[in-house]
Design a protein around this motif. Structure first.
Motif, PDB file in Angstrom:
ATOM      1  N   VAL A   1       0.816  -1.212   0.000  1.00 14.02           N
ATOM      2  CA  VAL A   1       0.000   0.000   0.000  1.00 14.02           C
ATOM      3  C   VAL A   1       0.852   1.265   0.000  1.00 14.02           C
ATOM      4  N   SER A   2       1.930   1.295   0.765  1.00 13.04           N
ATOM      5  CA  SER A   2       2.770   2.504   0.814  1.00 13.04           C
ATOM      6  C   SER A   2       3.397   2.796  -0.535  1.00 13.04           C
ATOM      7  N   LEU A   3       3.935   1.769  -1.177  1.00 17.43           N
ATOM      8  CA  LEU A   3       4.535   1.943  -2.497  1.00 17.43           C
ATOM      9  C   LEU A   3       3.496   2.419  -3.499  1.00 17.43           C
ATOM     10  N   ALA A   4       2.304   1.822  -3.467  1.00 20.16           N
ATOM     11  CA  ALA A   4       1.244   2.210  -4.401  1.00 20.16           C
ATOM     12  C   ALA A   4       0.861   3.674  -4.227  1.00 20.16           C
ATOM     13  N   LEU A   5       0.704   4.108  -2.973  1.00 21.31           N
ATOM     14  CA  LEU A   5       0.329   5.500  -2.727  1.00 21.31           C
ATOM     15  C   LEU A   5       1.437   6.460  -3.145  1.00 21.31           C
ATOM     16  N   PHE A   6       2.689   6.100  -2.866  1.00 24.18           N
ATOM     17  CA  PHE A   6       3.815   6.930  -3.316  1.00 24.18           C
ATOM     18  C   PHE A   6       3.755   7.148  -4.824  1.00 24.18           C
ATOM     19  N   MET A   7       3.585   6.048  -5.552  1.00 27.83           N
ATOM     20  CA  MET A   7       3.604   6.116  -7.012  1.00 27.83           C
ATOM     21  C   MET A   7       2.423   6.909  -7.564  1.00 27.83           C
ATOM     22  N   VAL A   8       1.228   6.600  -7.101  1.00 28.80           N
ATOM     23  CA  VAL A   8       0.033   7.252  -7.642  1.00 28.80           C
ATOM     24  C   VAL A   8       0.028   8.732  -7.316  1.00 28.80           C
ATOM     25  N   GLN A   9       0.283   9.083  -6.065  1.00 29.74           N
ATOM     26  CA  GLN A   9       0.199  10.485  -5.648  1.00 29.74           C
ATOM     27  C   GLN A   9       1.257  11.345  -6.322  1.00 29.74           C
ATOM     28  N   SER A  10       2.503  10.864  -6.362  1.00 32.78           N
ATOM     29  CA  SER A  10       3.572  11.688  -6.942  1.00 32.78           C
ATOM     30  C   SER A  10       3.429  11.788  -8.463  1.00 32.78           C
ATOM     31  N   THR A  11       3.020  10.705  -9.125  1.00 33.82           N
ATOM     32  CA  THR A  11       2.833  10.741 -10.581  1.00 33.82           C
ATOM     33  C   THR A  11       1.682  11.658 -10.953  1.00 33.82           C
ATOM     34  N   LEU A  12       0.553  11.492 -10.266  1.00 31.92           N
ATOM     35  CA  LEU A  12      -0.614  12.317 -10.565  1.00 31.92           C
ATOM     36  C   LEU A  12      -0.321  13.793 -10.297  1.00 31.92           C
ATOM     37  N   ALA A  13       0.356  14.079  -9.201  1.00 29.64           N
ATOM     38  CA  ALA A  13       0.682  15.471  -8.867  1.00 29.64           C
ATOM     39  C   ALA A  13       1.530  16.107  -9.969  1.00 29.64           C
ATOM     40  N   ALA A  14       2.517  15.358 -10.473  1.00 35.15           N
ATOM     41  CA  ALA A  14       3.378  15.891 -11.537  1.00 35.15           C
ATOM     42  C   ALA A  14       2.595  16.098 -12.824  1.00 35.15           C
ATOM     43  N   MET A  15       1.679  15.194 -13.127  1.00 37.42           N
ATOM     44  CA  MET A  15       0.870  15.318 -14.342  1.00 37.42           C
ATOM     45  C   MET A  15      -0.055  16.530 -14.265  1.00 37.42           C
ATOM     46  N   ILE A  16      -0.605  16.786 -13.077  1.00 34.79           N
ATOM     47  CA  ILE A  16      -1.471  17.951 -12.880  1.00 34.79           C
ATOM     48  C   ILE A  16      -0.658  19.236 -12.968  1.00 34.79           C
ATOM     49  N   GLN A  17       0.503  19.239 -12.327  1.00 30.29           N
ATOM     50  CA  GLN A  17       1.333  20.442 -12.251  1.00 30.29           C
ATOM     51  C   GLN A  17       1.891  20.850 -13.612  1.00 30.29           C
ATOM     52  N   CYS A  18       2.347  19.887 -14.374  1.00 32.15           N
ATOM     53  CA  CYS A  18       3.151  20.197 -15.570  1.00 32.15           C
ATOM     54  C   CYS A  18       2.364  20.275 -16.872  1.00 32.15           C
ATOM     55  N   PHE A  19       1.161  19.686 -16.903  1.00 34.96           N
ATOM     56  CA  PHE A  19       0.440  19.636 -18.178  1.00 34.96           C
ATOM     57  C   PHE A  19      -1.046  19.902 -18.028  1.00 34.96           C
ATOM     58  N   ASP A  20      -1.602  20.476 -19.081  1.00 31.61           N
ATOM     59  CA  ASP A  20      -3.033  20.381 -19.336  1.00 31.61           C
ATOM     60  C   ASP A  20      -3.214  19.137 -20.195  1.00 31.61           C
ATOM     61  N   TRP A  21      -4.397  18.511 -20.113  1.00 28.98           N
ATOM     62  CA  TRP A  21      -4.633  17.272 -20.850  1.00 28.98           C
ATOM     63  C   TRP A  21      -5.864  17.456 -21.740  1.00 28.98           C
ATOM     64  N   LYS A  22      -5.585  17.613 -23.041  1.00 30.28           N
ATOM     65  CA  LYS A  22      -6.640  17.851 -24.021  1.00 30.28           C
ATOM     66  C   LYS A  22      -7.194  16.506 -24.489  1.00 30.28           C
ATOM     67  N   LEU A  23      -8.460  16.269 -24.194  1.00 32.79           N
ATOM     68  CA  LEU A  23      -9.087  14.990 -24.490  1.00 32.79           C
ATOM     69  C   LEU A  23      -9.280  14.803 -25.989  1.00 32.79           C
ATOM     70  N   CYS A  24      -8.955  13.617 -26.462  1.00 32.68           N
ATOM     71  CA  CYS A  24      -9.204  13.258 -27.864  1.00 32.68           C
ATOM     72  C   CYS A  24     -10.476  12.414 -27.923  1.00 32.68           C
ATOM     73  N   GLY A  25     -11.459  12.882 -28.645  1.00 31.71           N
ATOM     74  CA  GLY A  25     -12.712  12.125 -28.734  1.00 31.71           C
ATOM     75  C   GLY A  25     -13.594  12.404 -27.541  1.00 31.71           C
ATOM     76  N   GLY A  26     -13.897  11.378 -26.779  1.00 27.77           N
ATOM     77  CA  GLY A  26     -14.817  11.526 -25.653  1.00 27.77           C
ATOM     78  C   GLY A  26     -16.207  11.081 -26.048  1.00 27.77           C
ATOM     79  N   ASP A  27     -17.151  11.176 -25.117  1.00 35.84           N
ATOM     80  CA  ASP A  27     -18.519  10.763 -25.409  1.00 35.84           C
ATOM     81  C   ASP A  27     -19.269  11.894 -26.111  1.00 35.84           C
ATOM     82  N   ILE A  28     -20.569  11.751 -26.228  1.00 37.91           N
ATOM     83  CA  ILE A  28     -21.356  12.736 -26.975  1.00 37.91           C
ATOM     84  C   ILE A  28     -21.357  14.100 -26.296  1.00 37.91           C
ATOM     85  N   ASN A  29     -21.031  14.129 -25.008  1.00 36.61           N
ATOM     86  CA  ASN A  29     -20.954  15.391 -24.278  1.00 36.61           C
ATOM     87  C   ASN A  29     -19.529  15.939 -24.199  1.00 36.61           C
ATOM     88  N   GLY A  30     -18.615  15.269 -24.908  1.00 42.98           N
ATOM     89  CA  GLY A  30     -17.231  15.725 -24.894  1.00 42.98           C
ATOM     90  C   GLY A  30     -16.492  15.387 -23.621  1.00 42.98           C
TER      91      GLY A  30
END
Length: 516
Positions: A455-484
């Motif tokens: 559990v500790s390793l999993a939380l380290f990986m998920v939290q630090s990876t997600l934080a970096a992805m949020i901090q460094c990039f916007d994420w423009k969705l390709c496709g999506g459902d009928i509501n985008g």
């Protein structure tokens, strides 16, 4: 004489009637009182009621028959727990009766006859492996020593995303996250990346995927009694191919480690202060004459397989689900970025050491684990007869705790289908509710003695990876459902994958890693 024969006939009728009545009442008296159950079919039991996504089908059954039901998967008796209250009965109050693991033929073969840790029977070997896992292999000291490995791989991942952003290329987010976690797990366990050759690295990832896939498939031999010794689905050949490939990889790696260790001893090298990978630690234990138990090469290989199978897909899938929820909830994404910008700034990439100061980010991960637990069901087996909520649960009954359903229980969660991280942030602004099994309405990593040791390793990986992805990039969705929006459909599998890949174009928003 005739009277005697008449009395004899009456006596025999009385005797037979008494035996029959006692037999019937005896059976009624000893017949266990089982939880409610839907109508079963011969041979199949209740298999016809399960969809390709079992936790969803079992949730529907629980809404009709209650939070504790009894079913037969073929000839295998099972109880299904779908509420925090019943889960607590099984996993805490009567935990000692449910510490067993069911026999799964594919797992047994791939782990060299249950030489692994996760599916080993509860006993001396399991207790020994649990102790060394929590104190040495996945303990705080080892995870701290291997922090540079995780940081380096996340930096490489961000560098790749920057190249994609500069080229305005579409990214399969889940696929790239699996590459990231696979490299992290490979370096932590064996001291090297999967391979510098991308084709060979893909082979390793495919091997891990094949292990997860075949162990999650329905095997007739495990559920239909007369198929026990038959291989009607042809799994035997697939299993042999997978284990042969894994054996070749591990035998080569173990030999490399043993040769390096021999050279180090001959040169009187002292690497006590150096960070050891998990394979080195396992070899240390296997060579320790004073060790409580002797580890075989099969034990070592089975443990490494456990780490690969459990640690690669799960962290990547959780991070992918989290990003999908944030794209669909831009206000939550904005709030998470504001927290990171305030605490970290934009002159450096967020680090693991920053996570304790990011309670809202922690809340986002917890809310993701509530809605999208990568282990949607906890599977155990009773080792003795016991009584739960007035019902008799015989020994050798398989227990299925529906973690997915429990995380959406309206009796414990307000607006349970809504993604709302604020429910995990207290009035003091600090993160609330731990995910390590103390709260039975939130069990993404199980609970008790057989809860997930990583559990500790999993939380380290998920939290630090997600934080970096949020901090460094916007994420423009390709496709999506009928509501985008990102579709949130689940796919079949043991680890709750998405039905459809999350495809995005990353857009760089800060450049603290522009030198990559």
């Amino acid at each position: 004489m005739a009277d005697f024969q008449g009395y004899l006939v009456l006596f025999l009728i009385w005797l037979v009637s008494t035996v029959l009545v006692r037999s019937i009442f005896g059976r009624l008296k000893t017949r266990p009182r089982l939880p409610p159950s839907p109508l079963a079919l011969p041979i199949l039991g209740h298999l016809h009621l399960l969809s390709p996504i079992p936790h969803q089908a079992l949730h529907k059954l629980s809404t009709r028959y209650g939070p504790l039901i009894h079913i037969y998967l073929g000839s295998v008796p099972c109880v299904v727990s779908s509420s925090p209250e019943t889960a607590k009965e099984f996993l805490k109050t009567h935990e000692t009766s449910f510490l067993g693991r069911p026999f799964i033929s594919a797992v047994d073969y791939l782990t060299y006859g249950s030489a692994d840790f996760s599916f080993a029977p509860y006993g001396r070997y399991w207790k020994f492996m649990k102790k060394i896992t929590m104190t040495e292999l996945l303990g705080g000291r080892t995870l701290n020593q291997l922090l540079p490995v995780r940081s380096d791989e996340i930096t490489r991942f961000l560098g790749l995303m920057l190249k994609k952003a500069n080229a305005k290329e579409e990214v399969d987010v889940g696929g790239e996250l699996i590459r990231l976690t696979n490299h992290v797990v490979s370096r932590m366990t064996m001291g090297k990346r999967c391979s510098s050759n991308e084709e060979e690295a893909d082979e390793v990832r495919k091997l891990v995927h094949d292990v997860a896939e075949i162990t999650g498939k329905f095997n007739l031999a495990d559920f239909i009694w007369f198929c026990k010794n038959l291989d009607l689905q042809g799994f035997g050949k697939q299993l042999k191919e997978i284990r042969d490939k894994f054996d070749l990889m591990m035998d080569t790696t173990i030999k490399e480690h043993e040769e390096a260790r021999k050279i180090n001893k001959e040169t009187d090298g002292d690497d006590d202060g150096a960070a050891k990978d998990l394979l080195d630690l396992l070899l240390d234990i296997s060579e320790d004459e004073n060790s409580e138990m002797k580890l075989t090469k099969e034990n070592i290989k089975a443990f490494i397989m456990d780490i690969f199978a459990a640690g690669t897909d799960t962290s990547a899938i959780t991070t992918e689900w989290a990003l999908a929820e944030l794209i669909n909830n831009p206000e939550i994404m904005k709030k998470a970025r504001q927290e990171i910008d305030t605490v970290v700034g934009n002159s450096r990439v967020v680090q693991e050491s920053d996570i304790p100061n990011l309670p809202y980010l922690q809340a986002i991960v917890k809310e993701t684990l509530r809605l999208h637990p990568t282990g949607p069901m906890i599977v155990r087996e009773s080792t003795e007869d016991c009584t739960i909520n007035g019902y008799d649960i015989p020994a050798k009954t398989r227990l299925l705790v529906n973690v997915w359903a429990i995380g959406k229980d309206p009796n414990h969660w307000e607006n349970p289908l809504e993604f709302r991280p604020e429910r995990f942030v207290g009035e003091d602004g600090k993160s609330q509710l731990d995910v390590r099994g103390q709260y039975f309405h939130l069990l993404p990593f199980g609970s008790g003695r057989r809860s997930c040791p990583g559990v500790s390793l999993a939380l380290f990986m998920v939290q630090s990876t997600l934080a970096a992805m949020i901090q460094c990039f916007d994420w423009k969705l390709c496709g999506g459902d009928i509501n985008g929006k990102v579709d949130m459909e689940e796919g079949p599998g043991l680890t709750l994958p998405r039905a459809n890949p999350l495809l995005c174009v990353p857009v760089a928003r800060i450049s603290p890693f522009s030198s990559l």
